[in-house]
Design an enzyme around this catalytic site. Structure first.
Site, short mmCIF file in Angstrom:
data_model
loop_
_atom_site.label_atom_id
_atom_site.label_comp_id
_atom_site.label_asym_id
_atom_site.label_seq_id
_atom_site.Cartn_x
_atom_site.Cartn_y
_atom_site.Cartn_z
N TYR A 175 0.83 -1.20 0.00
CA TYR A 175 0.00 0.00 0.00
C TYR A 175 0.87 1.26 0.00
CZ TYR A 175 -3.88 -3.16 1.14
OH TYR A 175 -4.83 -4.16 1.11
N LYS A 206 -0.21 -8.14 -2.61
CA LYS A 206 -1.61 -7.70 -2.56
C LYS A 206 -1.68 -6.22 -2.87
CE LYS A 206 -5.55 -7.63 0.49
NZ LYS A 206 -6.09 -7.87 1.81
P1 FBP Z 1 -11.03 -5.70 2.38
O1 FBP Z 1 -11.31 -6.74 1.32
O2 FBP Z 1 -12.04 -5.75 3.49
O3 FBP Z 1 -10.86 -4.34 1.78
O4 FBP Z 1 -9.66 -6.09 3.07
C1 FBP Z 1 -8.45 -5.93 2.40
C2 FBP Z 1 -7.40 -5.29 3.27
O5 FBP Z 1 -6.14 -5.35 2.66
C3 FBP Z 1 -7.29 -5.87 4.66
O6 FBP Z 1 -6.48 -7.01 4.68
C4 FBP Z 1 -6.76 -4.70 5.44
O7 FBP Z 1 -7.18 -4.70 6.75
C5 FBP Z 1 -7.40 -3.55 4.76
O8 FBP Z 1 -7.71 -3.92 3.45
C6 FBP Z 1 -6.50 -2.34 4.80
O9 FBP Z 1 -7.07 -1.34 4.01
P2 FBP Z 1 -6.75 0.20 4.21
O10 FBP Z 1 -5.35 0.31 4.75
O11 FBP Z 1 -6.91 0.79 2.85
O12 FBP Z 1 -7.78 0.69 5.14
#
Ligand code: FBP
Length: 264
Positions: free
Chosen positions: A145, A176
């Site tokens: 991310y 991911k």
């Molecule tokens: P979701 O399918 O519920 O979006 O989950 C994916 C995910 O990567 C989780 O593993 C993690 O908790 C969350 O999204 C983090 O998302 P962000 O940092 O954007 O809030």
């Protein structure tokens, strides 16, 4: 020298469906209701929904990943941060690869905030985690991310592709990512991930049809699958949603076929 990393266990026909349940940590209880707040409910979805793996933090694994769930490979998330933090994000490991292996992990997970002012710290930590995990044969899944004051738009194709590349170079086996809605861009991003497999995040809850179309698009563009949470366990019919996802991701069915079974 290359280690024999056991990635295949997390895939069926080259594809994977991973159930993510670290949102209680990352977002807090606001994502939950009286049913899905219970980790046992999530483990049941992972098992009966034939997920290729379930991803949780070590505390949930300790208390809920018991023998009943042994057929669902476990991914232990090694780091996490809360939504209470502000400023450039950093997320440090709170448990070890060794402990994840003792809990029965088939892989370990780590969130990397590329572009954050703390990225060097995270690179160093992830590098060590990769060395340790790979020497035990465990794959490493990186929640990739790009985020922080140097990243004005985390959905910019170049930024996502940059993240995928850095994760490959750091040793990730599964990366991911968030999908920005551009299929051609995703093809390029997948190329940048090289031999690491790309899986796409589910995102916040949306309509079945929109979600399934997104899933179909991303696998068509070369993603190896999805790692989803809220669109499954916040759904009123999580088992039907799991089957529809399997229809598309693993069995290559069309959105229309999957929706037909879903609505039946
Ligand atoms: P979701 O399918 O519920 O979006 O989950 C994916 C995910 O990567 C989780 O593993 C993690 O908790 C969350 O999204 C983090 O998302 P962000 O940092 O954007 O809030």
């Amino acid at each position: 020298m290359s280690f024999k990393v056991k990635v295949d266990r997390l895939f069926t026909k080259g594809r994977t469906l991973i159930l993510a349940y670290d949102q209680g940590f990352e977002h807090g209880p606001s994502d939950f209701n009286l049913t899905n707040v219970d980790p046992e409910f999530i483990m049941d979805i992972a098992l009966e929904g034939f997920f290729n793996a379930v991803a949780v933090h070590s505390g949930i694994a300790e208390k809920y990943y018991d023998l009943r769930y042994k057929d669902v490979p476990l991914i232990v998330k090694l780091n996490g941060k809360t939504s209470l933090q502000s400023g450039d994000p950093v997320s440090r490991a709170h448990t070890s690869v060794e402990y994840a292996a003792k809990l029965g992990a088939s892989a370990v997970g780590y969130t990397l905030y590329l572009g954050s002012s703390f990225e060097q710290e995270q690179f160093r930590e992830l590098g060590r985690i990769v060395e340790e995990a790979h020497s035990l044969g465990l794959p490493v899944m990186v929640w990739n991310y790009p985020r922080g004051s140097s990243v004005p738009n985390d959905l910019d194709t170049n930024i996502i592709a940059y993240g995928a590349r850095v994760a490959l170079e750091l040793g990730a086996d599964i990366i991911k990512l968030k999908y920005n809605g551009d299929k051609e861009a995703l093809r390029w991003i997948v190329k940048n991930a090289g031999r690491a497999k790309v899986v796409i995040s589910g995102g916040s809850r949306t309509s079945e049809e929109d979600f399934l179309r997104m899933v179909w698009d991303v696998v068509d563009a070369g993603a190896a699958g999805i790692a989803v949470g809220r669109n499954v366990w916040q759904h009123e019919r999580p088992f039907s949603m799991s089957r529809a996802l399997r229809d598309i991701v693993i069995d290559g069915k069309s959105v229309e076929e999957a929706l037909k079974r879903f609505n039946h």
